[in-house]
Scaffold this motif. Structure first.
Motif, mmCIF file in Angstrom:
data_model
loop_
_atom_site.group_PDB
_atom_site.id
_atom_site.type_symbol
_atom_site.label_atom_id
_atom_site.label_comp_id
_atom_site.label_asym_id
_atom_site.label_seq_id
_atom_site.Cartn_x
_atom_site.Cartn_y
_atom_site.Cartn_z
ATOM 1 N N LYS A 287 0.830 -1.200 0.000
ATOM 2 C CA LYS A 287 0.000 0.000 0.000
ATOM 3 C C LYS A 287 0.868 1.254 0.000
ATOM 4 C CE LYS A 287 -4.066 -1.893 2.351
ATOM 5 N NZ LYS A 287 -4.928 -1.834 3.569
ATOM 6 N N SER B 2 -5.270 -8.970 -1.120
ATOM 7 C CA SER B 2 -6.610 -8.605 -0.632
ATOM 8 C C SER B 2 -7.592 -9.744 -0.827
ATOM 9 C CB SER B 2 -7.111 -7.342 -1.347
ATOM 10 O OG SER B 2 -6.244 -6.269 -1.109
ATOM 11 N N GLU C 229 -11.223 -4.069 -0.249
ATOM 12 C CA GLU C 229 -10.563 -3.166 -1.200
ATOM 13 C C GLU C 229 -10.179 -3.880 -2.484
ATOM 14 O OE1 GLU C 229 -9.496 -3.618 1.895
ATOM 15 O OE2 GLU C 229 -9.360 -1.696 2.962
ATOM 16 N N GLU D 19 -11.521 -2.233 -5.682
ATOM 17 C CA GLU D 19 -10.879 -0.931 -5.954
ATOM 18 C C GLU D 19 -9.526 -1.122 -6.606
ATOM 19 O OE1 GLU D 19 -9.134 2.890 -3.448
ATOM 20 O OE2 GLU D 19 -10.294 1.324 -2.408
ATOM 21 N N TYR D 20 -8.716 -2.046 -6.067
ATOM 22 C CA TYR D 20 -7.380 -2.280 -6.637
ATOM 23 C C TYR D 20 -7.483 -2.916 -8.024
ATOM 24 C CZ TYR D 20 -5.505 -1.248 -2.002
ATOM 25 O OH TYR D 20 -5.178 -0.626 -0.825
#
Length: 845
Positions: free
Chosen positions: A692, A712, A719, A722-723
């Motif tokens: 991160k 993740s 998340e 999102e990634y």
């Protein structure tokens, strides 16, 4: 009475006279001779031995009382008949005497000893050969006390000589043993004299020699207490004359022991016992006293001693010491006076003009040629060089102290020297003034350059020295055109100046004309075969020309001269590496380590060579040592990290990659390696935080996003989507950029972004290789192989980091390029100041 005696003698002679019988052969018997003349039987001749052993043969000859008669020339009793012949007054047998009853011939008719027939007696034997050889000489009797004493004295003297010879050859322990043995023999000799009743005839000189030699040998072997005891025995014995002088030796020992107060005491005791007739010895003792006071820090007492010497018998060394004392107490006016006294000290040597041959007298020219380089002239040259050295050092020392500025003080010293017998030294002082500015790193100082330029119109020697330094100065400033110009000027002034030739070669080398540079270095070596700078630069030039064997030969010759030079030994190791002989390279690097054990670059090179030979454990040891001394070498950090990953100790590799991140914070690959090590060691939470952090710094790095998506997902974080969305955008942008690169429509954007993407390329491929396999072992091997394939530094030692043993290894001319040494000197002809010369063994930085 004398007349009647004469007649009586005549009658007796006539009774024994026998006339020679005439025979047919008048010349027979000439080979016969009287045995009286036999020299081999002289030892058995009673009369001869009596003459030798007593004063019988030196009695005055008998003189005749009446002239005309021969009675005074012969003894009263003749040797005719059976009587024993009597010797003459001079110790010789009487002429014509015949032994064994032979009749003496009539001297008026026949010559004595020459007759045709001998009526009585033996054959003619004047040398006495018929009696056989002489008996042997009597053997010397060694059992007598006198002979034993003489033999023992000779043994003692021989032992003293052997001890002295051992000392001269450096065998100090052997010399001491011989001295001790001589002492034992001498004591035995004294006891033997006392037993034989000859105690009054003891050889005091021999005893003195034995004790003095023993004390000297103790001192040479640094056995100072024993030496002092031996000297004390001599000094306390009143029978030894002038033994008080040995207190100087005792004082010298106290100086070596740093017992300065006692040394002063004994020097003064020796001074009291030496009369004024020995002026030179008294001066030397006082000079020692002054030096001891200097070591004690008592400069006022030292000044008193030195001033007395300069008033009685001035010399160069004492004058220089006096200046040092005045400088220590800060007395400006007395420093000036002492400097004036120093340059006015007479050296007592002849003028050099006497060694210039004349054209007329051939005989005188031959004599001058013979004495030009004899030991006396060499001693005169050494004395003059020593005086110049002291004057130069004193001027450099007091120049900043006697005036408000260094330049003003130096100018005063130059003016004083110009009015003295050392007028030739004034030019050297002015050059030294400019060199001092350069040593103060004041390269832009106009005074230094202008001072050197003023010598362009001076004589050739001074002009060459100044131009050499100007050439070096411009070379440091990388103004190669000016450096080349002044190098030519120095060569024109003195073609045999090796420093000028080296500077010329360096300027040509900087212009990449290596063949021509090699020619200048060779010419410098022809002019001065001991010029190490020229030989070093020639080796570098051959190395640049890829003539490795010739370069190796140059550096091997240089190593024979400079046995402990780390530069030379490293160059030899580098050449053997280029010649594909790693074992020889490792041996030479080990020698470098023995001289400079803390050099990180040499340790890293040893690790690299051992790694190439497959010896991982030895390579790891040298790389760890290199990292310990210089923990900022990226190549070493990279190798150590890869080694720990390969050996499955990923947690140990983290510290090295974190240090690499500190050194190169803009390189994303080191941060990716840190995160990868956390993930491999099972610390997924720390790995996620690291990824991160990398994403915040490098939001467009696709590999970081891939691992964020994977971690993740495995950890069930929300998340993930999102990634994943960011990853798709980054990959799409990457495809667009690749298309733009291929089409070439946005060249400027392509140049900026290619560098950014390329910095993370190797780490990106590494992570791909890691994510494509399930086995941890396979992943480690792939990662290690990739780390070893990363770009590394192949630069040689002289082109590596400036934090090395010597700044001379720094190479500003480019990768794998060696910098030639410069040869600038502030004095060209005189090598006494080699350690103070600028640029003899430095490389421009």
């Amino acid at each position: 009475m004398s007349i009647s005696l004469h007649h009586l003698t005549g009658e007796r002679e006539m009774e024994n006279v026998h006339l020679a019988v005439e025979e047919d052969d008048l010349y027979s018997g000439y080979n016969d001779y009287n045995p009286t003349f036999d020299s081999e039987e002289l030892e058995n001749d009673v009369g001869f031995q009596q003459a030798v052993r007593t004063s019988h043969g030196r009695r005055p000859p008998m003189t005749a009382k009446f002239p005309g008669t021969a009675i005074g020339a012969r003894p009263l009793a003749s040797s005719f008949g059976s009587r024993i012949p009597m010797a003459s007054s001079m110790g010789r047998p009487m002429t014509g005497a015949v032994q064994d009853g032979a009749a003496r011939p009539m001297t008026a008719v026949r010559a004595a000893g020459y007759t045709s027939s001998l009526t009585r007696g033996s054959n003619f034997d004047p040398l006495g050969q018929s009696k056989g050889p002489a008996p042997p000489l009597e053997a010397k009797n060694d059992d007598t006390p006198e002979e034993k004493i003489k033999i023992l004295e000779k043994k003692v003297n021989d032992l003293i000589e052997e001890s002295c010879m051992g000392q001269s050859l450096g065998a100090l322990q052997l010399a001491l043993e011989k001295a001790k043995e001589a002492g034992r023999k001498e004591r035995a000799l004294v006891r033997q004299r006392e037993q034989s009743g000859n105690a009054d005839h003891i050889n005091l000189d021999l005893t003195y020699s034995v004790l003095l030699n023993l004390a000297n040998q103790y001192a040479n072997n640094e056995m100072y207490p024993e030496a002092l005891n031996s000297y004390q025995v001599i000094v306390k014995n009143k029978m030894f004359s002038n033994a008080g002088r040995l207190k100087v030796n005792m004082a010298n020992i106290y100086v070596k022991q740093k017992n300065y107060p006692k040394a002063i005491k004994f020097y003064r005791m020796a001074l009291d016992q030496i009369s004024n007739a020995h002026k030179e010895m008294r001066i030397k003792i006082m000079q020692n006293i002054g030096v001891v006071f200097v070591r004690m820090g008592q400069y006022s007492d030292a000044i008193t001693s030195f001033e007395h010497i300069m008033s009685e018998s001035p010399n160069i060394r004492t004058g220089f010491n006096l200046i040092l004392c005045y400088y220590a107490i800060g007395d400006r006016d007395r420093m000036k006076k002492a400097f004036q006294k120093l340059i006015s000290v007479p050296l007592g040597i002849d003028d050099e003009d006497k060694y210039i041959p004349s054209n007329d007298d051939t005989g005188s020219n031959m004599v001058i040629e013979a004495i030009k380089n004899d030991k006396l002239h060499q001693m005169e040259r050494d004395l003059k060089a020593l005086a110049e050295k002291y004057i130069m050092t004193a001027a450099k020392l007091i120049a900043p102290a006697i005036e408000t500025s260094f330049a003003t003080g130096f100018d005063w010293c130059v003016d004083m020297v110009k009015s003295s017998q050392y007028v030739e030294l004034a030019n050297d002082l002015e050059i030294n003034k400019a060199i001092t500015y350069l040593r103060q790193k004041d390269f832009n100082q106009v005074t230094a350059v202008e001072t050197l330029k003023t010598f362009e119109k001076k004589d050739s020697r001074v002009k060459s020295a100044a131009a050499t330094n100007l050439s070096f100065l411009y070379f440091l400033e990388k103004d190669y055109d000016q450096a080349d110009r002044y190098a030519d000027l120095a060569m024109n002034a003195d073609r045999y100046n090796p420093a000028a030739l080296i500077n010329k070669g360096n300027t040509v080398f900087a212009k990449q004309d290596h063949e021509k540079a090699a020619e200048f270095y060779k010419e410098a070596l022809r002019n001065d075969s001991s010029c190490t700078e020229a030989l070093y630069n020639l080796g570098l030039t051959y190395k640049r020309l890829n003539r490795l064997e010739e370069a190796l030969d140059c550096f091997l010759k240089l190593h024979a001269i400079l046995r402990n030079s780390a530069q030379v030994m490293y160059q030899l190791a580098n050449l053997y590496e280029l010649l594909e002989d790693p074992q020889q390279a490792i041996e030479w690097l080990m020698q470098v380590i023995s001289v400079t054990p803390t050099d990180p670059q040499v340790l890293a090179k040893l690790g690299e060579l051992h790694d190439g030979e497959g010896d991982k454990s030895q390579a790891f040891q040298y790389y760890c040592e290199s990292f310990r001394y210089f923990p900022s070498n990226i190549d070493v950090i990279e190798w150590l990290g890869a080694y720990y990953i390969e050996t499955q100790f990923c947690e140990n590799a983290i510290q090295y990659f974190e240090r690499a991140t500190l050194i190169q914070p803009t390189q994303v690959k080191w941060q990716l390696m840190v995160a990868s090590c956390y993930r491999r060691s099972g610390n997924y939470q720390k790995a996620l935080e690291t990824y991160k952090d990398i994403h915040r710094k490098f939001p467009e790095n696709a590999e970081c996003l891939r691992f964020l998506v994977r971690l993740s997902t495995d950890m069930g974080l929300k998340e993930v989507q999102e990634y994943a969305t960011k990853l798709k955008k980054v990959e799409k942008m990457k495809e667009i950029r690749e298309q733009r690169v291929k089409s070439g429509r946005e060249g400027s954007t392509r140049g900026r972004r290619e560098g950014r993407e390329g910095s993370a390329g190797s780490a990106e491929m590494d992570v791909k290789a890691d994510s494509g396999h399930s086995s941890n072992s396979t992943k480690g091997e792939r990662l290690s192989a990739k780390m070893r394939s990363l770009p590394g530094s192949n630069e040689p030692y002289e082109a590596s980091s400036p934090k090395e043993i010597d700044a001379s290894y720094v190479d500003p001319l480019g990768p794998q390029m060696e910098r030639p040494k410069t040869g600038a000197k502030k004095r060209v002809e005189d090598d006494d100041f080699a350690d103070e010369e600028l640029g003899d063994d430095l490389l421009p930085e």
